[in-house]
Scaffold this motif. Structure first.
Motif, PDB file in Angstrom:
ATOM      1  N   LYS A  13      -1.403  -7.038  13.298  1.00 44.54           N
ATOM      2  CA  LYS A  13      -2.033  -6.938  11.900  1.00 44.54           C
ATOM      3  C   LYS A  13      -1.325  -7.585  10.574  1.00 44.54           C
ATOM      4  O   LYS A  13      -1.490  -8.022   9.557  1.00 44.54           O
ATOM      5  N   ASP A  30       3.304  -4.822   3.121  1.00 40.85           N
ATOM      6  CA  ASP A  30       3.586  -4.486   4.247  1.00 40.85           C
ATOM      7  C   ASP A  30       4.049  -2.855   4.192  1.00 40.85           C
ATOM      8  O   ASP A  30       5.253  -2.647   3.866  1.00 40.85           O
ATOM      9  N   THR A  31       2.973  -2.101   4.119  1.00 44.43           N
ATOM     10  CA  THR A  31       3.285  -0.687   3.722  1.00 44.43           C
ATOM     11  C   THR A  31       4.034  -0.004   4.818  1.00 44.43           C
ATOM     12  O   THR A  31       4.757   0.983   4.760  1.00 44.43           O
ATOM     13  N   ARG A  36       9.614   2.648   6.899  1.00 45.11           N
ATOM     14  CA  ARG A  36      10.701   2.246   7.456  1.00 45.11           C
ATOM     15  C   ARG A  36      11.907   2.547   6.351  1.00 45.11           C
ATOM     16  O   ARG A  36      12.898   2.713   7.028  1.00 45.11           O
ATOM     17  N   GLY A  77      11.963   1.840  13.476  1.00 46.03           N
ATOM     18  CA  GLY A  77      10.396   2.186  13.657  1.00 46.03           C
ATOM     19  C   GLY A  77      10.083   3.443  14.263  1.00 46.03           C
ATOM     20  O   GLY A  77       9.179   4.163  14.016  1.00 46.03           O
ATOM     21  N   ALA A  80      10.431   5.797  11.805  1.00 48.03           N
ATOM     22  CA  ALA A  80       9.506   5.678  10.793  1.00 48.03           C
ATOM     23  C   ALA A  80       8.207   6.546  11.104  1.00 48.03           C
ATOM     24  O   ALA A  80       7.392   7.064  10.295  1.00 48.03           O
ATOM     25  N   SER A  81       7.964   6.519  12.524  1.00 51.84           N
ATOM     26  CA  SER A  81       6.724   7.106  12.709  1.00 51.84           C
ATOM     27  C   SER A  81       6.903   8.700  12.892  1.00 51.84           C
ATOM     28  O   SER A  81       5.880   9.442  12.608  1.00 51.84           O
ATOM     29  N   SER A  84       6.645   9.596   8.667  1.00 53.23           N
ATOM     30  CA  SER A  84       5.559   9.261   8.153  1.00 53.23           C
ATOM     31  C   SER A  84       4.597  10.334   8.315  1.00 53.23           C
ATOM     32  O   SER A  84       3.347  10.448   7.790  1.00 53.23           O
ATOM     33  N   ARG A  90       4.033  10.821   2.773  1.00 52.14           N
ATOM     34  CA  ARG A  90       3.016  10.093   2.455  1.00 52.14           C
ATOM     35  C   ARG A  90       2.686  10.395   0.988  1.00 52.14           C
ATOM     36  O   ARG A  90       2.354   9.443   0.244  1.00 52.14           O
ATOM     37  N   GLN A  97       1.628   2.644  -3.544  1.00 50.60           N
ATOM     38  CA  GLN A  97       0.749   1.583  -2.718  1.00 50.60           C
ATOM     39  C   GLN A  97      -0.654   1.492  -3.502  1.00 50.60           C
ATOM     40  O   GLN A  97      -1.177   0.414  -3.490  1.00 50.60           O
ATOM     41  N   ASP A 113      -3.356   3.478   7.122  1.00 48.60           N
ATOM     42  CA  ASP A 113      -4.426   4.117   6.387  1.00 48.60           C
ATOM     43  C   ASP A 113      -4.806   3.522   5.210  1.00 48.60           C
ATOM     44  O   ASP A 113      -5.447   4.263   4.115  1.00 48.60           O
ATOM     45  N   ILE A 114      -4.586   2.257   5.152  1.00 48.38           N
ATOM     46  CA  ILE A 114      -5.199   1.467   3.880  1.00 48.38           C
ATOM     47  C   ILE A 114      -6.683   1.431   3.749  1.00 48.38           C
ATOM     48  O   ILE A 114      -7.207   1.889   2.410  1.00 48.38           O
ATOM     49  N   ARG A 139       5.719  -7.222  21.976  1.00 48.15           N
ATOM     50  CA  ARG A 139       7.161  -6.574  21.573  1.00 48.15           C
ATOM     51  C   ARG A 139       8.129  -6.938  22.138  1.00 48.15           C
ATOM     52  O   ARG A 139       9.308  -7.206  21.500  1.00 48.15           O
ATOM     53  N   ARG A 162       4.311   6.037  19.898  1.00 46.54           N
ATOM     54  CA  ARG A 162       4.141   5.912  18.679  1.00 46.54           C
ATOM     55  C   ARG A 162       2.777   5.987  18.358  1.00 46.54           C
ATOM     56  O   ARG A 162       2.084   6.457  17.474  1.00 46.54           O
ATOM     57  N   ARG A 169      -1.545  12.748  14.270  1.00 46.41           N
ATOM     58  CA  ARG A 169      -1.074  13.702  13.069  1.00 46.41           C
ATOM     59  C   ARG A 169      -2.288  14.128  12.104  1.00 46.41           C
ATOM     60  O   ARG A 169      -3.314  13.477  12.116  1.00 46.41           O
TER      61      ARG A 169
END
Ligand code: CDP
Length: 213
Positions: A13, A30-31, A36, A77, A80-81, A84, A90, A97, A113-114, A139, A162, A169
């Motif tokens: 993405k 890059d949200t 992060r 990362g 971050a998960s 978030s 959020r 954002q 979630d954009i 990765r 992840r 969530r």
């Protein structure tokens, strides 16, 4: 024009969003970097990422941090998960954002979630996916290029963990917006994926224009 690009880790993405930004000459956010930055601040200040109040305290990070390469590490990362998933984290990042999305001239944002939360009225929405095994291979290759040796099994387990956390969530889970076009990059080169993404955006824009007439 607003373009929303969502999808799981290593789906492609980010690469697609950057290419679309170049193609349409739009600013790109890059949200994931925002989450992060919160995670990096939690780690640096030895806060507890599981505690919502600790994670919220880290949302006041200095913007200079966004350029720090450390943010792109797997260590950050993972955290971050975790941060978030807290609704108040959020909420603290929401307006920033939305403002970016609504700037005059338009924008491209990529994240989780954009299309569902940040820009539900986006002119075009893509949900980029690929099989967990292929995402783990990408990765893994990326980590190797950066001199980090990790087993493929370990990377795959991390990706699955992840995905699981991001999808389960309660707040803004990783899910395709009902009106998003699905782009499976599993068996596509970067060039082919970008080409397909542009076609999908064009189709959505044409549909929208036809609907407006
Ligand atoms: O692409 P990759 O998954 O490696 O990382 P990222 O897009 O930078 O996102 C890092 C983490 O931030 C994700 O695992 C999500 O938990 C979270 N995130 C989110 O919740 N919402 C977003 N809009 C972007 C990222």
């Amino acid at each position: 024009m607003i373009i929303a690009v969502d999808g799981p880790a290593a789906s492609g993405k980010g690469t697609i969003a950057r290419a679309l930004a170049r193609h349409y000459q739009l600013p790109h956010l890059d949200t994931g970097l925002l989450y992060r930055a919160v995670a990096a601040t939690v780690l640096r200040e030895e806060l507890n990422p599981e505690k919502e109040a600790d994670a919220v305290a880290a949302t006041g990070f200095d913007d200079l941090l966004l350029a720090d390469e450390w943010l792109r590490s797997d260590e950050v990362g993972k955290v971050a998960s975790v941060v978030s998933a807290h609704p108040l984290v959020r909420a603290a990042l929401l307006q920033r954002q939305k403002r970016f999305a609504q700037q005059p001239g338009g924008a491209i944002l990529d994240g989780r979630d954009i299309g569902t939360v940040i820009a539900p009225d986006a002119d075009a929405k893509l949900f980029v996916k690929a099989t967990p095994t292929i995402r783990a291979q990408r990765r893994h290759a990326e980590l190797r290029r950066n001199g980090i040796m990790a087993s493929l099994d370990r990377v795959l387990a991390d990706i699955r963990a992840r995905d699981d956390r991001d999808s389960r969530r309660a707040e803004a889970p990783l899910v395709a917006a009902p009106d998003a076009a699905l782009l499976d990059t599993s068996f596509l080169s970067i060039e082919a994926a970008v080409e397909k993404a542009i076609q999908m955006v064009e189709t959505q824009l044409a549909k929208k224009a036809a609907g407006a007439n």
